[in-house]
Design a protein around this motif. Structure first.
Motif, short mmCIF file in Angstrom:
data_model
loop_
_atom_site.label_atom_id
_atom_site.label_comp_id
_atom_site.label_asym_id
_atom_site.label_seq_id
_atom_site.Cartn_x
_atom_site.Cartn_y
_atom_site.Cartn_z
N SER A 42 6.64 -9.26 -3.69
CA SER A 42 7.00 -7.92 -2.79
C SER A 42 8.47 -7.73 -3.39
CB SER A 42 7.19 -8.48 -1.32
OG SER A 42 8.33 -9.35 -0.99
N CYS A 72 1.70 -11.12 9.27
CA CYS A 72 2.35 -12.46 9.48
C CYS A 72 1.74 -13.01 10.29
CB CYS A 72 3.76 -12.08 9.91
SG CYS A 72 4.72 -13.81 9.38
N CYS A 75 3.28 -16.36 11.72
CA CYS A 75 4.70 -16.03 12.44
C CYS A 75 4.51 -16.50 13.85
CB CYS A 75 5.06 -14.69 12.17
SG CYS A 75 5.69 -14.55 10.38
N ASN A 79 7.30 -11.59 15.63
CA ASN A 79 6.54 -11.25 14.21
C ASN A 79 5.19 -11.45 14.29
OD1 ASN A 79 8.95 -10.12 13.10
ND2 ASN A 79 9.66 -12.08 12.41
N ILE A 84 3.72 -7.35 7.23
CA ILE A 84 5.03 -8.05 6.59
C ILE A 84 5.78 -6.81 6.04
CG2 ILE A 84 5.39 -9.45 4.49
CD1 ILE A 84 3.15 -11.08 5.24
N MET A 87 9.16 -5.67 7.57
CA MET A 87 9.50 -6.99 8.26
C MET A 87 11.01 -7.37 7.94
SD MET A 87 7.51 -10.45 9.35
CE MET A 87 6.43 -9.68 10.18
N ILE A 89 13.47 -10.21 6.68
CA ILE A 89 13.01 -11.75 6.40
C ILE A 89 14.36 -12.37 6.15
CG2 ILE A 89 10.69 -11.15 5.85
CD1 ILE A 89 11.73 -11.74 2.82
N PRO A 108 7.09 -15.43 5.58
CA PRO A 108 5.92 -14.85 6.24
C PRO A 108 4.38 -15.64 5.76
CG PRO A 108 7.02 -13.09 5.18
CD PRO A 108 7.62 -14.46 4.52
N GLU A 109 4.46 -16.09 4.44
CA GLU A 109 2.91 -16.95 4.36
C GLU A 109 2.96 -18.25 5.34
OE1 GLU A 109 2.16 -17.70 0.36
OE2 GLU A 109 1.83 -15.58 -0.11
#
Length: 147
Positions: A42, A72, A75, A79, A84, A87, A89, A108-109
């Motif tokens: 990302s 997500c 999460c 969230n 994502i 978001m 982070i 997020p994963e």
């Protein structure tokens, strides 16, 4: 008469230091690189928050293996099941030593938040991002996005 040329010379001598000070900031767009796969995932934009700390939000998804706008799912709280993209982070990072510390980073994963540190590397072309829970730490090296 002599004062003006001396002032100009002094200002010109200070310019490289000013340029270096501007480069010595995590502010900007960074391509996140997964520490396990080595793939760009990302683009995160790091910015200075209203309270003076540094934060970062996902502005672009590069790895679309989970779809063009993944959620997500792991999460918790606000969230949970949110996109994502958009978001925040990274949050709460403040200058400390040669980098930034005292903040948090969200993966997020995995849906987990870690205590985080940032450090610029290679003249600001790379950003070292580490996150720790107790004594278990992970680190990634993000690349400054040319866009």
């Amino acid at each position: 008469m002599l004062l003006k040329p001396m002032l100009i010379a002094l200002l010109l001598a200070a310019l490289p230091g000013i340029a270096h000070a501007q480069q010595a900031s995590p502010i900007g767009r960074w391509r996140t690189v997964d520490d396990e796969t080595g793939k760009a995932k990302s683009v995160v934009e790091v910015y200075q928050a209203r309270d003076g700390s540094y934060a970062g939000k996902v502005v672009e998804i590069l790895d679309t293996s989970d779809g063009p706008n993944p959620l997500c799912n792991k999460c918790a709280g606000a969230n949970r099941n949110k996109p994502i993209k958009g978001m925040v982070i990274l949050w709460g990072l403040r200058p400390a030593g040669s980098g930034w510390d005292g903040g948090m980073v969200l993966d997020p994963e995995r849906g987990k938040s870690y205590r985080s540190k940032l450090q610029l590397r290679e003249d600001g072309r790379k950003l070292g991002v580490s996150g720790c829970i107790a004594f278990i730490c992970r680190s990634q090296e993000w690349l400054r996005d040319p866009a």
